[in-house]
Design a protein around this motif. Structure first.
Motif, PDB file in Angstrom:
ATOM      1  N   LEU A 242      11.164  33.444  -1.452  1.00 48.30           N
ATOM      2  CA  LEU A 242      11.557  34.525  -2.211  1.00 48.30           C
ATOM      3  C   LEU A 242      10.587  35.828  -1.740  1.00 48.30           C
ATOM      4  CD1 LEU A 242      12.872  33.047  -5.582  1.00 48.30           C
ATOM      5  CD2 LEU A 242      14.252  34.036  -3.608  1.00 48.30           C
ATOM      6  N   SER A 243       9.319  35.427  -1.777  1.00 46.70           N
ATOM      7  CA  SER A 243       8.191  36.576  -1.414  1.00 46.70           C
ATOM      8  C   SER A 243       8.500  37.044  -0.264  1.00 46.70           C
ATOM      9  CB  SER A 243       6.787  36.081  -1.948  1.00 46.70           C
ATOM     10  OG  SER A 243       6.722  35.697  -3.419  1.00 46.70           O
ATOM     11  N   LEU A 244       8.388  36.338   0.720  1.00 51.19           N
ATOM     12  CA  LEU A 244       8.321  36.455   2.179  1.00 51.19           C
ATOM     13  C   LEU A 244       9.436  37.200   2.766  1.00 51.19           C
ATOM     14  CD1 LEU A 244       6.196  33.698   3.743  1.00 51.19           C
ATOM     15  CD2 LEU A 244       5.502  35.993   3.004  1.00 51.19           C
ATOM     16  N   ARG A 245      10.817  36.987   2.211  1.00 52.56           N
ATOM     17  CA  ARG A 245      12.106  37.603   2.526  1.00 52.56           C
ATOM     18  C   ARG A 245      11.797  39.072   2.455  1.00 52.56           C
ATOM     19  NH1 ARG A 245      17.684  35.923  -0.018  1.00 52.56           N
ATOM     20  NH2 ARG A 245      18.225  37.297   1.647  1.00 52.56           N
ATOM     21  N   GLU A 246      11.340  39.489   1.191  1.00 51.09           N
ATOM     22  CA  GLU A 246      11.135  40.996   1.344  1.00 51.09           C
ATOM     23  C   GLU A 246      10.116  41.420   2.227  1.00 51.09           C
ATOM     24  OE1 GLU A 246       9.732  44.151  -2.382  1.00 51.09           O
ATOM     25  OE2 GLU A 246      10.421  41.996  -2.868  1.00 51.09           O
ATOM     26  N   ALA A 247       8.990  40.805   2.534  1.00 51.91           N
ATOM     27  CA  ALA A 247       7.712  41.508   3.242  1.00 51.91           C
ATOM     28  C   ALA A 247       8.044  41.234   4.717  1.00 51.91           C
ATOM     29  CB  ALA A 247       6.652  40.188   2.793  1.00 51.91           C
ATOM     30  N   TYR A 248       8.904  40.367   5.054  1.00 46.95           N
ATOM     31  CA  TYR A 248       9.080  40.287   6.472  1.00 46.95           C
ATOM     32  C   TYR A 248      10.190  41.263   6.853  1.00 46.95           C
ATOM     33  CZ  TYR A 248       5.939  36.119   6.855  1.00 46.95           C
ATOM     34  OH  TYR A 248       4.933  35.521   6.899  1.00 46.95           O
ATOM     35  N   ALA A 249      11.061  41.988   5.881  1.00 44.60           N
ATOM     36  CA  ALA A 249      11.992  42.869   6.367  1.00 44.60           C
ATOM     37  C   ALA A 249      11.059  44.129   7.041  1.00 44.60           C
ATOM     38  CB  ALA A 249      12.955  43.322   5.038  1.00 44.60           C
ATOM     39  N   ASP A 250       9.810  44.269   6.887  1.00 42.52           N
ATOM     40  CA  ASP A 250       9.272  45.435   7.373  1.00 42.52           C
ATOM     41  C   ASP A 250       8.457  45.394   8.676  1.00 42.52           C
ATOM     42  OD1 ASP A 250      10.600  47.163   5.441  1.00 42.52           O
ATOM     43  OD2 ASP A 250       9.198  46.556   4.088  1.00 42.52           O
ATOM     44  N   LEU A 251       8.319  44.140   9.143  1.00 41.18           N
ATOM     45  CA  LEU A 251       7.567  43.756  10.080  1.00 41.18           C
ATOM     46  C   LEU A 251       7.787  44.200  11.341  1.00 41.18           C
ATOM     47  CD1 LEU A 251       5.741  40.216   8.947  1.00 41.18           C
ATOM     48  CD2 LEU A 251       4.827  42.673   8.571  1.00 41.18           C
ATOM     49  N   THR A 252       6.755  44.364  12.283  1.00 38.43           N
ATOM     50  CA  THR A 252       7.235  44.449  13.761  1.00 38.43           C
ATOM     51  C   THR A 252       7.543  43.485  14.645  1.00 38.43           C
ATOM     52  OG1 THR A 252       5.120  44.437  14.892  1.00 38.43           O
ATOM     53  CG2 THR A 252       5.500  46.497  13.725  1.00 38.43           C
ATOM     54  N   ALA A 253       8.216  43.618  15.608  1.00 35.04           N
ATOM     55  CA  ALA A 253       8.606  42.101  16.589  1.00 35.04           C
ATOM     56  C   ALA A 253       7.243  41.540  16.799  1.00 35.04           C
ATOM     57  CB  ALA A 253       9.202  42.869  17.847  1.00 35.04           C
ATOM     58  N   LYS A 317      16.057  30.882   6.566  1.00 33.70           N
ATOM     59  CA  LYS A 317      16.330  31.726   5.463  1.00 33.70           C
ATOM     60  C   LYS A 317      15.510  32.972   5.785  1.00 33.70           C
ATOM     61  CE  LYS A 317      17.685  32.786   1.031  1.00 33.70           C
ATOM     62  NZ  LYS A 317      18.806  32.660   0.480  1.00 33.70           N
ATOM     63  N   LEU A 318      14.134  32.798   6.139  1.00 40.56           N
ATOM     64  CA  LEU A 318      13.173  34.058   6.356  1.00 40.56           C
ATOM     65  C   LEU A 318      13.499  34.530   7.770  1.00 40.56           C
ATOM     66  CD1 LEU A 318       9.865  32.164   5.203  1.00 40.56           C
ATOM     67  CD2 LEU A 318      11.344  34.038   4.116  1.00 40.56           C
ATOM     68  N   GLY A 319      14.544  34.291   8.510  1.00 34.60           N
ATOM     69  CA  GLY A 319      14.670  34.860   9.786  1.00 34.60           C
ATOM     70  C   GLY A 319      13.905  34.469  10.875  1.00 34.60           C
ATOM     71  N   LEU A 320      12.926  33.655  10.756  1.00 36.99           N
ATOM     72  CA  LEU A 320      11.774  33.300  11.759  1.00 36.99           C
ATOM     73  C   LEU A 320      12.673  32.388  13.029  1.00 36.99           C
ATOM     74  CD1 LEU A 320       8.492  33.083   9.523  1.00 36.99           C
ATOM     75  CD2 LEU A 320       9.435  35.056  11.217  1.00 36.99           C
TER      76      LEU A 320
END
Length: 368
Positions: A242-253, A317-320
């Motif tokens: 739940l925490s990383l879903r939000e954090a990873y939305a703004d990371l670069t490629a 779920k995290l998109g990784l």
């Protein structure tokens, strides 16, 4: 980070065991990170994290009061050749086919004790990481929840340490593979790597291992401890997702690719901790032959594959899993674990693992 891994990596150790002193009782890891003071105290801004925190506050079980420590017979059960857990960890053939019944019984005891010792060492790593998240998490809801996890991990350490000392009577050093990964997770200054390494990968793999142990163990005491731990660990993994879903939305490629590579390296090292070199060394068995048999054994390979049942859907779920060119999907395909990708991620599944759904023989002493 691993830029490329050759085909067939699933059947090969990721790293050689070093000559590090495994008997050291204190190990120092140098780390530097920012301790964040979050001066906005608006609890509940992240409602799912707040819900986890509120549930955790009401689920603080006590090792002394809630567990039936009067149950005995742990060593006899571990030595039993019909113990299903022995078949997971001890392959057939080779040197194992030449052991006497007494040697096999001793190996069963050693294997069971080693497994619980590694859970104990992992829980101390989780305790350290949870304390780090209290300091470094950038949201007050995350700090609140991480504080409950500190207590959870201390309780798990207490339970496993008591089980090892009083019931198994055999202590093992930390696996070199596990130690190296814990060192890297604690050492990294970036708060999200602590989440990713511990909450998602290490605890995700452990959650699957706990589930198999709960189903297969013939020991009522270990089943009781494990079911309590599962309820806590499911919340911990959900916290990471739940925490990383939000954090990873703004990371670069480039940043996301680095995290994909970190995940793959981490799961290889966690997988290799089940090679159990410490057991073979303790019993004066040929380490290289035993390791090769564990690597090749069909039951052992399936067991290591099953440990990915929680990690793969959580990384999806995290998109990784599919980010970029699908690098991580390709690597997980080499490991043969993509069949788990459509399972429920732990943020959706954790309520079903709560103690409210545990059988009466587990919670009959529940004091809260």
């Amino acid at each position: 980070m691993l830029e490329s891994v050759p085909a067939g990596v699933a059947d090969q150790p990721a790293a050689e065991v070093t000559g590090r002193d495994k008997r050291a009782l204190v190990s120092a890891v140098e780390c530097t990170f920012d301790s964040l003071f979050v001066l906005s105290y608006d609890q509940g801004e992240r409602s799912q994290l707040d819900a986890l925190y509120r549930k955790a506050k009401t689920k603080q079980w006590d090792v002394d009061l809630d567990i039936d420590w009067s149950i005995g017979g742990q060593i006899d059960r571990a030595r039993d050749p019909n113990n299903a857990l022995n078949r997971l960890h001890i392959p057939a053939g080779g040197v194992f086919s030449r052991l006497s019944d007494e040697q096999l019984a001793e190996l069963g005891h050693a294997s069971a004790a080693w497994t619980i010792n590694q859970f104990l060492h992992t829980e101390q790593g989780a305790l350290t990481c949870a304390a780090k998240l209290v300091q470094s998490a950038p949201w007050v809801d995350a700090k609140f929840y991480a504080s409950t996890q500190v207590m959870d991990e201390a309780r798990h350490m207490e339970a496993y340490a008591r089980y090892v000392k009083e019931k198994m009577e055999w202590e093992f050093p930390i696996s070199t593979h596990l130690s190296g990964l814990l060192d890297d997770v604690v050492r990294d200054s970036r708060w999200d790597f602590t989440y990713l390494g511990m909450q998602v990968v290490i605890e995700g793999l452990a959650l699957a291992a706990f589930g198999l142990q709960y189903k297969l163990s013939p020991d009522p005491l270990l089943k009781q401890i494990t079911r309590y731990v599962i309820a806590d660990e499911a919340r911990h993994v959900a916290f990471g997702v739940l925490s990383l879903r939000e954090a990873y939305a703004d990371l670069t490629a480039a940043e996301l690719r680095e995290r994909q590579e970190f995940c793959f390296e981490a799961v290889l090292r966690m997988r290799n901790r089940y090679l159990a070199e410490e057991v073979w060394e303790q019993l004066d068995l040929p380490v290289d032959e035993c390791t090769a048999l564990v690597n090749a054994g069909p039951v052992q390979k399936e067991y290591r594959r099953a440990l990915f049942s929680a990690v793969v859907p959580n990384l999806k779920k995290l998109g990784l899993l599919d980010f970029g060119d699908g690098w991580l999907r390709t690597k997980f395909g080499e490991l043969g674990v993509l069949g788990f990708e459509d399972g429920d991620d732990t943020s959706a599944e954790y309520p079903r693992m709560d103690l409210d759904h545990a059988p009466w023989d587990v919670v009959r002493y529940q004091h809260y």
